[in-house]
Design a protein around this motif. Structure first.
Motif, mmCIF file in Angstrom:
data_model
loop_
_atom_site.group_PDB
_atom_site.id
_atom_site.type_symbol
_atom_site.label_atom_id
_atom_site.label_comp_id
_atom_site.label_asym_id
_atom_site.label_seq_id
_atom_site.Cartn_x
_atom_site.Cartn_y
_atom_site.Cartn_z
ATOM 1 N N UNK A 89 0.912 -1.192 -0.088
ATOM 2 C CA UNK A 89 -0.119 0.040 0.009
ATOM 3 C C UNK A 89 0.962 1.308 -0.175
ATOM 4 N N UNK A 90 2.155 1.115 0.227
ATOM 5 C CA UNK A 90 3.040 2.408 0.167
ATOM 6 C C UNK A 90 3.377 2.880 1.594
ATOM 7 N N UNK A 91 4.182 3.756 1.514
ATOM 8 C CA UNK A 91 4.739 4.079 3.072
ATOM 9 C C UNK A 91 3.949 4.725 3.712
ATOM 10 N N UNK A 92 2.753 5.490 3.026
ATOM 11 C CA UNK A 92 1.901 6.058 3.775
ATOM 12 C C UNK A 92 0.698 5.489 4.134
ATOM 13 N N UNK A 93 0.683 3.989 4.125
ATOM 14 C CA UNK A 93 -0.632 3.249 4.297
ATOM 15 C C UNK A 93 -1.574 3.560 5.642
ATOM 16 N N UNK A 94 -0.503 3.935 6.688
ATOM 17 C CA UNK A 94 -1.084 4.029 7.874
ATOM 18 C C UNK A 94 -2.026 5.487 7.843
ATOM 19 N N UNK A 95 -1.380 6.548 7.289
ATOM 20 C CA UNK A 95 -2.059 7.801 7.351
ATOM 21 C C UNK A 95 -3.188 7.546 6.263
ATOM 22 N N UNK A 96 -2.980 7.104 5.095
ATOM 23 C CA UNK A 96 -4.174 6.971 4.310
ATOM 24 C C UNK A 96 -5.514 5.887 4.888
ATOM 25 N N UNK A 97 -5.111 5.074 5.654
ATOM 26 C CA UNK A 97 -6.165 4.183 6.296
ATOM 27 C C UNK A 97 -6.988 5.071 7.522
ATOM 28 N N UNK A 98 -6.058 5.745 8.023
ATOM 29 C CA UNK A 98 -6.802 6.707 9.209
ATOM 30 C C UNK A 98 -7.542 7.726 8.676
ATOM 31 N N UNK A 99 -7.265 8.215 7.487
ATOM 32 C CA UNK A 99 -7.853 9.225 6.927
ATOM 33 C C UNK A 99 -9.283 8.623 6.347
ATOM 34 N N UNK A 100 -9.169 7.511 5.616
ATOM 35 C CA UNK A 100 -10.478 6.870 5.169
ATOM 36 C C UNK A 100 -11.429 6.515 6.615
ATOM 37 N N UNK A 101 -10.662 6.004 7.765
ATOM 38 C CA UNK A 101 -11.777 5.973 8.877
ATOM 39 C C UNK A 101 -12.330 7.261 9.264
ATOM 40 N N UNK A 102 -11.797 8.407 9.380
ATOM 41 C CA UNK A 102 -12.196 9.559 9.847
ATOM 42 C C UNK A 102 -13.204 10.200 8.729
ATOM 43 N N UNK A 103 -13.002 9.575 7.632
ATOM 44 C CA UNK A 103 -14.035 10.169 6.723
ATOM 45 C C UNK A 103 -15.364 9.291 6.210
ATOM 46 N N UNK A 104 -15.673 8.550 7.339
ATOM 47 C CA UNK A 104 -16.851 7.653 7.485
ATOM 48 C C UNK A 104 -16.600 6.175 7.334
ATOM 49 N N UNK A 105 -15.337 5.848 7.457
ATOM 50 C CA UNK A 105 -15.052 4.489 7.733
ATOM 51 C C UNK A 105 -14.579 3.649 6.382
ATOM 52 N N UNK A 106 -14.430 2.460 6.689
ATOM 53 C CA UNK A 106 -14.143 1.304 5.623
ATOM 54 C C UNK A 106 -14.817 0.090 5.527
ATOM 55 N N UNK A 107 -15.084 -0.434 4.639
ATOM 56 C CA UNK A 107 -15.774 -1.797 4.480
ATOM 57 C C UNK A 107 -14.685 -3.001 4.644
#
Length: 191
Positions: free
Chosen positions: A173-191
């Protein structure tokens, strides 16, 4: 409180958690539900990396290994897409051993350091025979406590310790995988 849910698999990322859940008679709370390590789960789902051009791997199998269906080094080799060498011996962390008995823990760490150095030597031999350009070695583990213990070797050896699923996330997923994941969570979550 959760037995009304239709849960088929519970995925864990820690051998001690796995052991405790098994001890709590998890199968009676969730009949037919299986308990599986995250690395075995990813392997089952077909998630595998392409062989790395830059990194070679050792694998530290925790004393409380969460892997119950295959050996940890076999799972690591399959997930990483290349041969991963086993690094023997306890890391000396052992939950609270390093805090409760630093004298014993330090002695255990000396032996582990010898094993890491042997592993590096084997990787170097293989590299010279294959004329490989790999420039980095990492030691993977599937235990958060062992990761902490292995991280204590960073001043004594060039091997970087990494939790195996985090190494996979970084490479997939790349070096920024954690930041991208947290951004998705804050924007309404992930399935």
């Amino acid at each position: 409180t959760l037995n009304y849910l239709d849960i088929n698999t519970v995925v864990v990322s820690c051998g001690t958690c796995m052991d405790q859940l098994q001890e709590y008679q998890f199968d009676k709370i969730f009949p037919g539900c299986r308990l599986l390590d995250i690395h075995e789960y990813l392997l089952e789902k077909g998630v595998r990396l392409k062989p790395s051009e830059e990194v070679e791997y050792l694998y530290h199998d925790p004393c409380h290994t969460p892997m119950k269906t295959q050996s940890g080094v076999k799972v690591a080799s399959q997930l990483m897409g290349s041969r991963v060498l086993l690094s023997e011996r306890c890391c000396g962390e052992s939950g609270t051993l390093s805090v409760a008995r630093p004298d014993i823990s330090t002695q255990v760490r000396f032996r582990k350091l010898e094993e890491i150095e042997k592993g590096l030597s084997r990787l170097q031999q293989d590299k010279s025979q294959e004329s490989s350009s790999k420039s980095c070695a990492k030691i993977l583990t599937s235990c958060p406590s062992c990761l902490q213990g292995l991280s204590r070797f960073r001043d004594d050896t060039p091997v970087q310790a990494e939790f195996m699923v985090v190494e996979m996330a970084r490479r997939l997923l790349g070096e920024d995988w954690m930041a991208a994941y947290l951004e998705k969570i804050e924007a309404g979550g992930v399935d």
